[in-house]
Motif scaffolding. Structure first.
Motif, PDB file in Angstrom:
ATOM      1  N   VAL A  42      10.674 -23.507  49.058  1.00 23.66           N
ATOM      2  CA  VAL A  42       9.715 -24.116  48.139  1.00 23.66           C
ATOM      3  C   VAL A  42       8.595 -23.149  47.791  1.00 23.66           C
ATOM      4  CG1 VAL A  42       8.128 -26.035  47.765  1.00 23.66           C
ATOM      5  CG2 VAL A  42      10.198 -26.376  49.123  1.00 23.66           C
ATOM      6  N   LEU A  43       8.321 -23.046  46.496  1.00 26.55           N
ATOM      7  CA  LEU A  43       7.167 -22.291  46.035  1.00 26.55           C
ATOM      8  C   LEU A  43       6.146 -23.292  45.519  1.00 26.55           C
ATOM      9  CD1 LEU A  43       9.077 -19.589  43.932  1.00 26.55           C
ATOM     10  CD2 LEU A  43       8.320 -19.425  46.314  1.00 26.55           C
ATOM     11  N   LEU A  44       4.900 -23.107  45.896  1.00 19.99           N
ATOM     12  CA  LEU A  44       3.859 -24.016  45.417  1.00 19.99           C
ATOM     13  C   LEU A  44       2.860 -23.218  44.599  1.00 19.99           C
ATOM     14  CD1 LEU A  44       2.370 -26.774  45.394  1.00 19.99           C
ATOM     15  CD2 LEU A  44       1.246 -26.066  47.504  1.00 19.99           C
ATOM     16  N   TYR A  45       2.778 -23.584  43.304  1.00 16.23           N
ATOM     17  CA  TYR A  45       1.803 -22.910  42.454  1.00 16.23           C
ATOM     18  C   TYR A  45       0.474 -23.630  42.637  1.00 16.23           C
ATOM     19  CZ  TYR A  45      -0.668 -21.282  38.342  1.00 16.23           C
ATOM     20  OH  TYR A  45      -1.606 -20.742  37.502  1.00 16.23           O
TER      21      TYR A  45
ATOM     22  N   GLY B  47      -6.517 -25.369  33.392  1.00 16.55           N
ATOM     23  CA  GLY B  47      -5.817 -26.409  34.136  1.00 16.55           C
ATOM     24  C   GLY B  47      -6.333 -26.561  35.554  1.00 16.55           C
ATOM     25  N   GLU B  48      -7.460 -25.954  35.802  1.00  9.17           N
ATOM     26  CA  GLU B  48      -8.068 -26.010  37.138  1.00  9.17           C
ATOM     27  C   GLU B  48      -8.259 -27.452  37.621  1.00  9.17           C
ATOM     28  OE1 GLU B  48      -9.427 -23.455  40.205  1.00  9.17           O
ATOM     29  OE2 GLU B  48      -8.890 -22.831  38.213  1.00  9.17           O
ATOM     30  N   ALA B  49      -8.120 -28.375  36.666  1.00  6.41           N
ATOM     31  CA  ALA B  49      -8.361 -29.782  36.987  1.00  6.41           C
ATOM     32  C   ALA B  49      -7.591 -30.265  38.201  1.00  6.41           C
ATOM     33  CB  ALA B  49      -8.015 -30.640  35.785  1.00  6.41           C
ATOM     34  N   ASP B  50      -6.579 -29.514  38.641  1.00  6.38           N
ATOM     35  CA  ASP B  50      -5.848 -30.011  39.798  1.00  6.38           C
ATOM     36  C   ASP B  50      -6.721 -29.995  41.052  1.00  6.38           C
ATOM     37  OD1 ASP B  50      -3.710 -27.103  40.514  1.00  6.38           O
ATOM     38  OD2 ASP B  50      -5.867 -27.351  40.453  1.00  6.38           O
ATOM     39  N   ALA B  51      -7.949 -29.553  40.893  1.00  9.90           N
ATOM     40  CA  ALA B  51      -8.893 -29.639  42.006  1.00  9.90           C
ATOM     41  C   ALA B  51      -9.090 -31.086  42.438  1.00  9.90           C
ATOM     42  CB  ALA B  51     -10.231 -29.027  41.605  1.00  9.90           C
ATOM     43  N   HIS B  52      -9.065 -31.987  41.492  1.00 10.01           N
ATOM     44  CA  HIS B  52      -9.069 -33.388  41.907  1.00 10.01           C
ATOM     45  C   HIS B  52      -7.876 -34.103  41.307  1.00 10.01           C
ATOM     46  CE1 HIS B  52     -12.519 -33.229  38.803  1.00 10.01           C
ATOM     47  NE2 HIS B  52     -11.375 -32.971  38.235  1.00 10.01           N
ATOM     48  N   VAL B  53      -6.852 -34.181  42.086  1.00 10.74           N
ATOM     49  CA  VAL B  53      -5.654 -34.859  41.650  1.00 10.74           C
ATOM     50  C   VAL B  53      -5.915 -36.339  41.786  1.00 10.74           C
ATOM     51  CG1 VAL B  53      -3.240 -35.241  42.200  1.00 10.74           C
ATOM     52  CG2 VAL B  53      -4.144 -32.956  42.137  1.00 10.74           C
ATOM     53  N   GLY B  54      -5.042 -37.036  42.429  1.00  7.92           N
ATOM     54  CA  GLY B  54      -5.412 -38.400  42.787  1.00  7.92           C
ATOM     55  C   GLY B  54      -4.850 -39.410  41.845  1.00  7.92           C
ATOM     56  N   SER B  55      -4.749 -39.055  40.587  1.00  2.16           N
ATOM     57  CA  SER B  55      -4.284 -40.057  39.658  1.00  2.16           C
ATOM     58  C   SER B  55      -2.783 -40.001  39.534  1.00  2.16           C
ATOM     59  CB  SER B  55      -4.924 -39.787  38.317  1.00  2.16           C
ATOM     60  OG  SER B  55      -5.050 -38.400  38.157  1.00  2.16           O
ATOM     61  N   MET B  56      -2.155 -39.074  40.227  1.00  2.00           N
ATOM     62  CA  MET B  56      -0.716 -39.011  40.113  1.00  2.00           C
ATOM     63  C   MET B  56      -0.058 -40.041  40.982  1.00  2.00           C
ATOM     64  SD  MET B  56      -0.976 -35.145  39.968  1.00  2.00           S
ATOM     65  CE  MET B  56      -1.032 -35.341  41.626  1.00  2.00           C
ATOM     66  N   ASN B  57       1.231 -40.076  40.823  1.00  2.00           N
ATOM     67  CA  ASN B  57       1.989 -41.107  41.505  1.00  2.00           C
ATOM     68  C   ASN B  57       1.613 -41.248  42.944  1.00  2.00           C
ATOM     69  OD1 ASN B  57       3.488 -42.695  40.122  1.00  2.00           O
ATOM     70  ND2 ASN B  57       5.351 -41.459  40.172  1.00  2.00           N
TER      71      ASN B  57
ATOM     72  N   SER C 115      16.174 -24.027  45.456  1.00  2.00           N
ATOM     73  CA  SER C 115      14.840 -23.479  45.388  1.00  2.00           C
ATOM     74  C   SER C 115      14.004 -24.368  44.477  1.00  2.00           C
ATOM     75  CB  SER C 115      14.970 -22.062  44.836  1.00  2.00           C
ATOM     76  OG  SER C 115      13.728 -21.521  44.614  1.00  2.00           O
ATOM     77  N   VAL C 116      12.860 -24.794  44.992  1.00  2.00           N
ATOM     78  CA  VAL C 116      12.027 -25.745  44.265  1.00  2.00           C
ATOM     79  C   VAL C 116      10.675 -25.110  43.976  1.00  2.00           C
ATOM     80  CG1 VAL C 116      10.974 -28.035  44.332  1.00  2.00           C
ATOM     81  CG2 VAL C 116      13.150 -27.637  45.489  1.00  2.00           C
ATOM     82  N   GLY C 117      10.190 -25.285  42.764  1.00  2.00           N
ATOM     83  CA  GLY C 117       8.844 -24.827  42.437  1.00  2.00           C
ATOM     84  C   GLY C 117       7.971 -26.027  42.139  1.00  2.00           C
ATOM     85  N   VAL C 118       6.866 -26.147  42.871  1.00  2.00           N
ATOM     86  CA  VAL C 118       5.951 -27.259  42.629  1.00  2.00           C
ATOM     87  C   VAL C 118       4.712 -26.699  41.948  1.00  2.00           C
ATOM     88  CG1 VAL C 118       4.586 -29.098  43.685  1.00  2.00           C
ATOM     89  CG2 VAL C 118       6.822 -28.486  44.648  1.00  2.00           C
ATOM     90  N   ILE C 119       4.288 -27.343  40.872  1.00  2.00           N
ATOM     91  CA  ILE C 119       3.108 -26.870  40.151  1.00  2.00           C
ATOM     92  C   ILE C 119       1.985 -27.871  40.355  1.00  2.00           C
ATOM     93  CG2 ILE C 119       2.126 -26.369  37.870  1.00  2.00           C
ATOM     94  CD1 ILE C 119       5.809 -25.855  38.562  1.00  2.00           C
ATOM     95  N   GLY C 120       0.912 -27.438  40.967  1.00  2.00           N
ATOM     96  CA  GLY C 120      -0.239 -28.316  41.203  1.00  2.00           C
ATOM     97  C   GLY C 120      -0.542 -28.395  42.682  1.00  2.00           C
ATOM     98  N   GLY C 121      -1.727 -27.924  43.053  1.00  2.00           N
ATOM     99  CA  GLY C 121      -2.073 -27.855  44.471  1.00  2.00           C
ATOM    100  C   GLY C 121      -2.929 -29.010  44.944  1.00  2.00           C
ATOM    101  N   GLY C 122      -2.867 -30.143  44.255  1.00  2.00           N
ATOM    102  CA  GLY C 122      -3.600 -31.327  44.698  1.00  2.00           C
ATOM    103  C   GLY C 122      -2.850 -32.034  45.808  1.00  2.00           C
ATOM    104  N   PHE C 123      -3.357 -33.213  46.207  1.00  2.00           N
ATOM    105  CA  PHE C 123      -2.723 -33.968  47.300  1.00  2.00           C
ATOM    106  C   PHE C 123      -1.245 -34.174  47.051  1.00  2.00           C
ATOM    107  CE2 PHE C 123      -7.086 -35.882  47.325  1.00  2.00           C
ATOM    108  CZ  PHE C 123      -7.491 -35.242  48.475  1.00  2.00           C
ATOM    109  N   TRP C 124      -0.957 -34.612  45.841  1.00  2.00           N
ATOM    110  CA  TRP C 124       0.403 -35.016  45.506  1.00  2.00           C
ATOM    111  C   TRP C 124       1.333 -33.811  45.458  1.00  2.00           C
ATOM    112  CZ3 TRP C 124       3.352 -38.798  46.111  1.00  2.00           C
ATOM    113  CH2 TRP C 124       4.395 -39.133  45.240  1.00  2.00           C
ATOM    114  N   GLY C 125       0.868 -32.713  44.869  1.00  2.00           N
ATOM    115  CA  GLY C 125       1.675 -31.500  44.793  1.00  2.00           C
ATOM    116  C   GLY C 125       1.997 -30.981  46.185  1.00  2.00           C
TER     117      GLY C 125
END
Lengths: 314, 593
Positions: free
Chosen positions: A36-39, B577-587, A12-22
């Protein structure tokens, strides 16, 4: 896929961050059969059927393997909130490119400061967000001193389309990822300024060499920067027209001011505040950082031609 | 003092302990042939060339074993392995005699009094108080730190003391400190060479010390040793390790540790969980600070000689000469606060702080269950050597940070640092050896040296305010002149040649090696020249200030209240931490979408 874990329940994986990468990491993990859980604070309508969106730290922390995918400036806050719901049994990895503050702390340092977790690691390497999302073949690196973390990450992410390489040099991987972010600006700059393949190759090689020494001064192993997590990652930036660092470098080479260039890159480029701090760090440790000094000049609007000369001379 | 500590029943349990050790070592040795071959090879290498009849006999035995190993069948190999392990385990096992303990605990080591005047040993036995007044000693040797918390913890779990190591006096001094602090005695491994002195050996043997033969280098012996210390911990014996591995040659505070024995605590703790009788382990870093160090001359000479760097065991230093020990003790007994033992805040094996009830708290002050660190995917406590090696490594770093913060600065250290800075300023670009060559070349006017000392003390005071170091009383209260005076008095008459010499035109800097030795105590703090940083550790590393103190434990512990407040703050911070609205700088964050 590897067999040994198949008798156990799906990890079971939890991902924190809903941006592109997350989102991409969550998709890659769910493709291997992991639950997978996505926060995420945002709606993610495209994820129907795959990762499950949760809005509560307590819920995402039910997963034993936690993947932090928020920008480095938000990492501390996110970790502190998450830490309220964690204990020593969690494995925490992150895919955050960046080093925090004047002290250049790695995100795994922050994990130790803000949560009770000790079994920590990081993801790096050349894999791109779209490759992960679409399941196209690529490779990534997991850095951790804990074999358990390697095993969990491999089980959660490795598939026919994604190879997970491992290194015990966690700090080296984190520094490599951060420094490559800086160097990618230089690659964009040089390409735009008309550098041919030979010159570009020379720039990249010298830059990687310099970065390896700087990382070593921080306690990392030099060879990590020279491997997939450093060199490999940087090479990927050559063909990536859209990578924000590359876009930024190109805009600067066209004579744009930093603010204009940032606007053009559209995404936050973490390397901008990092570059002067890396220069200061290298100076304090008496390591040559010519490439980073040249990048610093570039950010301040130094003349393109002179900057290129300086980079080459460095 | 709690006489229920397990060590008081050690002699009754000894057979069982040895049996457990042997069973585990034999059980965990996968390839007896390999283990014994390696042992025979290492032992033959060590014993070859020795002329002692005992060694020659042993060598012959090992050679015979090596020859016959190949022909043995597996059962016979196992039997031989068991015999060898058993031999080693008995050799290591110590003894504990309550009477000797009670006697010795009355004074700063009776050993020492005996050494002062060996013929008086019998007087000491009859009336220990005659020789040394305890009140006098109390002023000479200070014991500091969270003592009440430690007294509470030793009732609740197993204490592992991990002090800095400067001198062969350390284990004796530390034993005395435990007694003074009202803490039960701790078992510890002592180099076998210390057992050769009959007087020392008598006490060591009966105070729960076990023997470590550092000449034996093969893995079978190390296995037995490590298992032995692990079994003791598992059974709740408070233990003492010097994780520096050997006395600090440079005089500096340890910045890199040898973690072999420390690592046995993880397995010991996990085993108590597996058996359903959790017994928590608490690591207690401590610094042992001396105004002057008994073996300073030998140690620094060894540090400076290229060849000496590999020398692990020194058998001919000051601690083996009764005259030197006597004059050291006379000096020590003549000066207040000549030795300070300072206990640090206790830690759990995973580097978390603990409160007086033995509960662990993470860096943010949240309670955490230490058992969770050794649990696997299925939530079961498992022994995992690779994992524990990493925990040990991180714990080692944490212990080194505690050392730096709890280093007690004394007059000799400050004056040596000020003097050495003068030596350096004569030749700013010079390397260490050029600086050291200026023996008795420079004389500094008294007032100038005192002024340098004052400036240094100001920097140290600033460090102390951030919790990064501790000033000894002499340094805190004395004027520059007082501090110089005290250091000179401490040096004079103990070290064989003058360290600093009073001349009409000022103070001559004579023994540069010893000045270097004493200034090194401050090297890690960036207030003295740092040429002693171990490889891999950046020099002049900033000492990290301590975490804010834990709230005092209120018993019974509050129920769910803190959780509630924590989760409300968590939702606030995730908004931030709402900043994840614009990620992009991560790997690899694919740009440009």
């Amino acid at each position: 896929m590897s067999a040994p874990g198949s008798a156990l329940p799906a990890p079971s994986v939890g991902v924190i961050g809903g941006g592109f990468w997350g989102v991409a990491l969550a998709l890659a993990a769910s493709r291997t059969g992991a639950e997978v859980l996505l926060y995420s604070r945002r709606e993610q309508p495209q994820l129907r059927g795959g990762p499950r969106i949760v809005r509560d730290h307590a819920e995402v922390a039910r997963a034993r393997l936690l993947v932090i995918a928020v920008p480095s400036n938000a990492a501390r806050t996110a970790l502190r909130a998450l830490g309220d719901h964690m204990d020593g049994s969690h494995l925490v990895i992150h895919g955050v490119r960046g080093l925090e503050g004047e002290a250049l702390k790695t995100v795994s340092d922050l994990v130790r400061e803000e949560t009770p977790a000790r079994r920590v690691g990081a993801l790096g390497g050349p894999v791109q967000e779209d490759e992960l999302r679409e399941g196209r073949p690529s490779a990534m690196v997991c850095g951790s001193r804990f074999p358990e973390v390697h095993a969990a990450v491999t089980a959660a992410f490795q598939s026919d389309a994604l190879h997970v390489y491992t290194t015990p040099d966690l700090q080296g991987l984190e520094w490599a990822s951060a420094l490559v972010g800086c160097l990618a600006i230089g690659v964009g700059f040089a390409e735009q300024a008309g550098a041919g393949p030979g010159l570009l190759a020379a720039l990249i090689s010298r830059a990687v060499d310099s970065a390896a020494r700087i990382a070593a001064a921080a306690g990392a192993e030099e060879r990590t920067m020279l491997g997939l997590g450093g060199y490999g990652d940087l090479l990927a930036s050559i063909r990536l027209e859209g990578r924000p660092e590359v876009v930024l470098g190109k805009a600067l080479a066209r004579g744009r001011t930093l603010d204009e260039a940032v606007a053009e890159a559209r995404l936050r480029v973490e390397a901008i505040p990092l570059i002067p701090r890396v220069v200061a760090f290298a100076k304090a440790r008496r390591v040559d950082a010519g490439v980073f000094e040249a990048l610093e000049t570039t950010l301040k609007g130094g003349a393109p031609r002179a900057v290129l000369d300086r980079m080459f001379a460095a | 003092m709690d006489s229920r500590a397990p060590i008081f029943g050690f002699n009754d349990a000894r057979d069982e302990i040895v049996r457990t050790v042997v069973d585990r070592v034999v059980g965990s040795t996968r390839d007896p042939l390999l283990a014994m071959n390696e042992a025979a090879y290492q032992e033959a290498k060590r014993l070859e060339g020795s002329r002692k009849p005992q060694d020659i006999r042993e060598l012959a035995e090992w050679q015979r074993l090596a020859r016959s190993l190949g022909r043995m069948h597996d059962g016979e190999r196992r039997r031989r392995l068991r015999e060898l392990s058993e031999e080693y385990a008995w050799d290591i096992a110590g003894n504990f005699d309550r009477r000797v303990y009670q006697l010795s605990s009355r004074l700063l080591p009776p050993v020492v009094s005996a050494l002062l005047a060996p013929r008086k040993l019998m007087t000491v036995v009859r009336d220990p108080l005659k020789l040394v007044s305890l009140e006098l000693l109390a002023d000479r040797v200070l014991v500091e730190g969270p003592l009440a918390k430690l007294r509470s913890l030793v009732q609740r779990g197993t204490a592992v003391y991990v002090p800095t190591h400067l001198s062969n006096m350390d284990s004796i001094v530390f034993g005395y400190a435990l007694e003074r602090a009202g803490l039960p005695p701790a078992t510890y491994g002592a180099g076998k060479n210390l057992f050769t002195n009959p007087v020392l050996s008598f006490f060591m043997h009966n105070l729960g010390a076990y023997r470590v033969d550092r000449r034996i280098r093969h893995n079978l012996y190390k296995d037995v040793l490590k298992t032995y210390s692990g079994v003791l911990l598992e059974r709740g014996y408070h233990s003492l390790f010097f994780p520096g591995g050997t006395r600090s040659r440079s005089g500096g505070v340890e910045r890199k540790l040898k973690l072999g024995l420390v690592g046995s605590a993880f397995e010991a703790y996990t085993r108590t969980l597996q058996s359903g009788r959790e017994r928590r382990v608490f690591f207690v870093p401590a610094t042992i600070n001396y105004l002057i160090t008994l073996e300073a001359e030998t140690l620094i000479a060894d540090f400076l000689s290229e060849a000496g760097k590999g020398r692990f065991i020194i058998e001919d230093d000051e601690s083996s000469r009764i005259g030197r020990i006597a004059s050291f003790l006379r000096k020590l007994l003549a000066m207040n606060a000549a030795v300070v033992i300072r206990f640090s805040e206790p830690l759990d094996p995973f580097g978390n702080r603990v409160d007086e009830l033995g509960r662990s708290f993470d860096a943010r002050g949240r309670e955490v269950d230490p058992a969770s660190y050794v649990k696997d995917l299925a939530g079961k406590a498992v022994i995992d050597a690779a994992r524990d090696a990493q925990y040990a490594r991180e714990l080692g770093e944490e212990i080194c940070r505690a050392y730096a913060r709890d280093t007690v600065v004394m007059a000799t250290h400050v004056v040596a640092a000020a003097s050495f800075a003068r030596l350096r300023s004569q030749a700013p670009a010079a390397d260490l050896f050029t600086v050291l060559r200026q023996r008795d070349v420079i004389t500094v006017p008294r007032d100038d040296l005192a002024a340098d000392v004052v400036a240094l003390c100001d920097r140290l005071r600033a460090l102390e305010q951030r919790g990064c170091i501790v000033l000894g009383e002499d340094v805190r209260l004395g004027s520059g002149g007082d501090i110089v005076e005290r250091a000179m008095r401490a040096f004079a008459g103990y070290h064989s040649s003058p360290v600093l010499d009073s001349r009409p035109d000022g103070i001559a800097l004579c023994d540069t090696n010893l000045l270097f030795y004493y200034q090194n105590r401050l090297a890690a703090h960036g207030v003295a020249w740092d040429v002693i940083a171990p490889p891999g550790v950046p020099s002049g590393l900033q000492v990290q200030p301590p975490l804010p103190p834990l709230e005092p434990a209120s018993s019974p512990p509050p129920l769910e209240e803190p959780r509630g407040s924590a989760s409300s703050s968590s939702s606030a911070s995730s908004r931030a931490g709402e900043a994840d609205a614009h990620v992009g700088s991560m790997n690899g964050a694919g740009g440009g979408q």
